[in-house]
Design an enzyme around this catalytic site. Structure first.
Site, PDB file in Angstrom:
ATOM      1  N   LYS A  82       2.320  34.454  -1.304  1.00 35.29           N
ATOM      2  CA  LYS A  82       3.664  34.557  -0.709  1.00 35.29           C
ATOM      3  C   LYS A  82       3.972  33.356   0.197  1.00 35.29           C
ATOM      4  O   LYS A  82       5.012  32.726   0.065  1.00 35.29           O
ATOM      5  CB  LYS A  82       3.805  35.847   0.122  1.00 35.29           C
ATOM      6  CG  LYS A  82       3.596  37.127  -0.664  1.00 35.29           C
ATOM      7  CD  LYS A  82       3.907  38.363   0.157  1.00 35.29           C
ATOM      8  CE  LYS A  82       3.021  38.545   1.381  1.00 35.29           C
ATOM      9  NZ  LYS A  82       1.594  38.809   1.068  1.00 35.29           N
ATOM     10  N   ARG A 118       6.513  45.601   6.055  1.00 36.65           N
ATOM     11  CA  ARG A 118       5.146  45.843   5.627  1.00 36.65           C
ATOM     12  C   ARG A 118       4.909  47.342   5.375  1.00 36.65           C
ATOM     13  O   ARG A 118       3.829  47.731   4.967  1.00 36.65           O
ATOM     14  CB  ARG A 118       4.260  45.367   6.756  1.00 36.65           C
ATOM     15  CG  ARG A 118       2.879  44.882   6.484  1.00 36.65           C
ATOM     16  CD  ARG A 118       2.762  43.674   5.613  1.00 36.65           C
ATOM     17  NE  ARG A 118       1.513  42.992   5.843  1.00 36.65           N
ATOM     18  CZ  ARG A 118       1.399  41.733   6.223  1.00 36.65           C
ATOM     19  NH1 ARG A 118       2.459  40.994   6.396  1.00 36.65           N
ATOM     20  NH2 ARG A 118       0.211  41.199   6.391  1.00 36.65           N
ATOM     21  N   ARG A 126      -9.371  30.403   1.038  1.00 38.86           N
ATOM     22  CA  ARG A 126      -8.150  29.975   1.714  1.00 38.86           C
ATOM     23  C   ARG A 126      -8.450  29.150   2.965  1.00 38.86           C
ATOM     24  O   ARG A 126      -9.332  29.482   3.743  1.00 38.86           O
ATOM     25  CB  ARG A 126      -7.378  31.242   2.102  1.00 38.86           C
ATOM     26  CG  ARG A 126      -6.044  30.999   2.720  1.00 38.86           C
ATOM     27  CD  ARG A 126      -5.090  32.065   2.344  1.00 38.86           C
ATOM     28  NE  ARG A 126      -5.217  33.255   3.175  1.00 38.86           N
ATOM     29  CZ  ARG A 126      -4.347  34.264   3.128  1.00 38.86           C
ATOM     30  NH1 ARG A 126      -3.348  34.236   2.284  1.00 38.86           N
ATOM     31  NH2 ARG A 126      -4.518  35.308   3.896  1.00 38.86           N
ATOM     32  N   ARG A 178      -7.649  44.892   5.095  1.00 36.30           N
ATOM     33  CA  ARG A 178      -6.253  44.483   4.874  1.00 36.30           C
ATOM     34  C   ARG A 178      -5.764  44.951   3.504  1.00 36.30           C
ATOM     35  O   ARG A 178      -4.598  45.315   3.340  1.00 36.30           O
ATOM     36  CB  ARG A 178      -6.116  42.959   5.010  1.00 36.30           C
ATOM     37  CG  ARG A 178      -6.202  42.517   6.474  1.00 36.30           C
ATOM     38  CD  ARG A 178      -6.395  41.035   6.628  1.00 36.30           C
ATOM     39  NE  ARG A 178      -5.284  40.266   6.116  1.00 36.30           N
ATOM     40  CZ  ARG A 178      -5.384  38.998   5.715  1.00 36.30           C
ATOM     41  NH1 ARG A 178      -6.553  38.384   5.741  1.00 36.30           N
ATOM     42  NH2 ARG A 178      -4.324  38.366   5.287  1.00 36.30           N
ATOM     43  N   ARG A 208      -8.691  31.330   8.655  1.00 34.84           N
ATOM     44  CA  ARG A 208      -8.081  32.322   9.561  1.00 34.84           C
ATOM     45  C   ARG A 208      -9.109  33.374   9.956  1.00 34.84           C
ATOM     46  O   ARG A 208      -9.908  33.808   9.130  1.00 34.84           O
ATOM     47  CB  ARG A 208      -6.906  33.008   8.843  1.00 34.84           C
ATOM     48  CG  ARG A 208      -5.593  32.316   9.074  1.00 34.84           C
ATOM     49  CD  ARG A 208      -4.519  32.877   8.197  1.00 34.84           C
ATOM     50  NE  ARG A 208      -4.466  34.335   8.202  1.00 34.84           N
ATOM     51  CZ  ARG A 208      -3.578  35.034   7.497  1.00 34.84           C
ATOM     52  NH1 ARG A 208      -2.708  34.415   6.731  1.00 34.84           N
ATOM     53  NH2 ARG A 208      -3.582  36.339   7.553  1.00 34.84           N
TER      54      ARG A 208
HETATM   55  P1  AMP Z   1      -0.145  37.810   7.204  1.00 38.37           P
HETATM   56  O1  AMP Z   1      -0.203  36.390   7.654  1.00 38.37           O
HETATM   57  O2  AMP Z   1       1.194  38.195   6.643  1.00 38.37           O
HETATM   58  O3  AMP Z   1      -1.287  38.173   6.270  1.00 38.37           O
HETATM   59  O4  AMP Z   1      -0.326  38.714   8.514  1.00 38.37           O
HETATM   60  C1  AMP Z   1      -1.494  38.637   9.297  1.00 38.37           C
HETATM   61  C2  AMP Z   1      -1.610  39.883  10.168  1.00 38.37           C
HETATM   62  O5  AMP Z   1      -0.481  39.949  11.032  1.00 38.37           O
HETATM   63  C3  AMP Z   1      -1.604  41.203   9.409  1.00 38.37           C
HETATM   64  O6  AMP Z   1      -2.886  41.555   8.919  1.00 38.37           O
HETATM   65  C4  AMP Z   1      -1.119  42.150  10.501  1.00 38.37           C
HETATM   66  O7  AMP Z   1      -2.142  42.416  11.442  1.00 38.37           O
HETATM   67  C5  AMP Z   1      -0.076  41.311  11.210  1.00 38.37           C
HETATM   68  N1  AMP Z   1       1.273  41.470  10.596  1.00 38.37           N
HETATM   69  C6  AMP Z   1       1.983  40.528   9.909  1.00 38.37           C
HETATM   70  N2  AMP Z   1       3.183  41.022   9.532  1.00 38.37           N
HETATM   71  C7  AMP Z   1       3.229  42.303   9.981  1.00 38.37           C
HETATM   72  C8  AMP Z   1       4.184  43.350   9.901  1.00 38.37           C
HETATM   73  N3  AMP Z   1       5.362  43.192   9.267  1.00 38.37           N
HETATM   74  N4  AMP Z   1       3.891  44.537  10.479  1.00 38.37           N
HETATM   75  C9  AMP Z   1       2.727  44.725  11.118  1.00 38.37           C
HETATM   76  N5  AMP Z   1       1.767  43.802  11.226  1.00 38.37           N
HETATM   77  C10 AMP Z   1       2.007  42.586  10.674  1.00 38.37           C
END
Ligand code: AMP
Length: 210
Positions: A14, A90, A125, A169, A158
């Site tokens: 994404k 989410r 990654r 996750r 990360r």
């Molecule tokens: P991502 O970079 O999108 O994989 O997000 C990394 C982390 O940020 C996720 O594993 C969640 O802990 C938090 N996170 C990101 N977007 C959301 C969301 N819309 N709602 C809740 N937690 C989020």
């Protein structure tokens, strides 16, 4: 302004696809909820302090915390812009919050990648902590190993990309985020692209269907 939502598991591409499309099209704006949250954590803001523990455990942060950040970005985005919204909503509650904001959702595009590929994608990654560009050691390597092509910063893994957190996750994704596919299908907004055809093809397909 209108919104295109990116759907797909962690590691489905994404961020890579949205980042590429936004860098090539002036009227597309990439908004990543994960980047907003990581920025808040790095700055040590109150929201960042609250989010940190959830993120490190691979859990979702509270809906209200991320919704406030997204509301601010939506409010400041005007004119002939399509926002590529990556990582929000989410879960179903967040989808309702987004609908209540009144921002017009044009489509929700699912980047489809089989589960068994996801673990490998995340394991390889690498991310630029400065400009947020994303790489993969095999699929999308930087020109110089370990260095960002865009800004020359040293790439990092990360914190939440370690194998144990990735498992958590993915569980969260299947339980809470996957129901959004049926939700947007029900609204007639769902489009799907094959996420296994390489970054350039996925991005081109995405642009076509969105
Ligand atoms: P991502 O970079 O999108 O994989 O997000 C990394 C982390 O940020 C996720 O594993 C969640 O802990 C938090 N996170 C990101 N977007 C959301 C969301 N819309 N709602 C809740 N937690 C989020």
């Amino acid at each position: 302004m209108n919104i295109v939502i990116l759907l797909g598991a962690p590691g489905s591409g994404k961020g890579t696809v949205a980042g590429k499309l936004a860098s090539e099209n002036a009227n597309l704006k990439h908004v990543s909820s994960g980047d907003l949250l990581r920025g808040a954590v790095a700055k040590g803001t109150e929201a960042g302090k609250q989010a940190k523990e959830f993120m490190e455990a691979g859990k979702l942060v509270p809906d209200s915390l991320i919704a406030t950040m997204i509301k601010d970005v939506v409010a400041e985005t005007t004119g002939d812009v399509t926002m590529l919204l990556d990582g929000f909503p989410r879960n179903l509650a967040q989808a309702e919050i987004l609908a209540e904001m009144g921002a017009p959702v044009k489509s929700a595009v699912l980047i489809d990648v089989p589960d068994d590929i996801i673990q490998d994608r995340i394991a390889g990654r690498r991310t630029c902590p400065k400009c947020k560009a994303g790489y993969h050691v095999k699929n999308l390597p930087p020109k110089v190993e370990g260095i960002c092509d865009v800004c020359g910063e040293k790439l990092v893994i990360r914190k939440d990309d370690n194998p144990d957190t990735v498992k958590d996750r993915l569980v969260v994704y299947h339980q809470q985020t996957e129901p959004l596919i049926a939700y947007y299908k029900g609204k007639g907004l769902l489009k799907t692209v094959d996420g296994m055809t390489g970054v350039d093809n996925v991005a081109a397909d995405f642009l076509k269907v969105m």
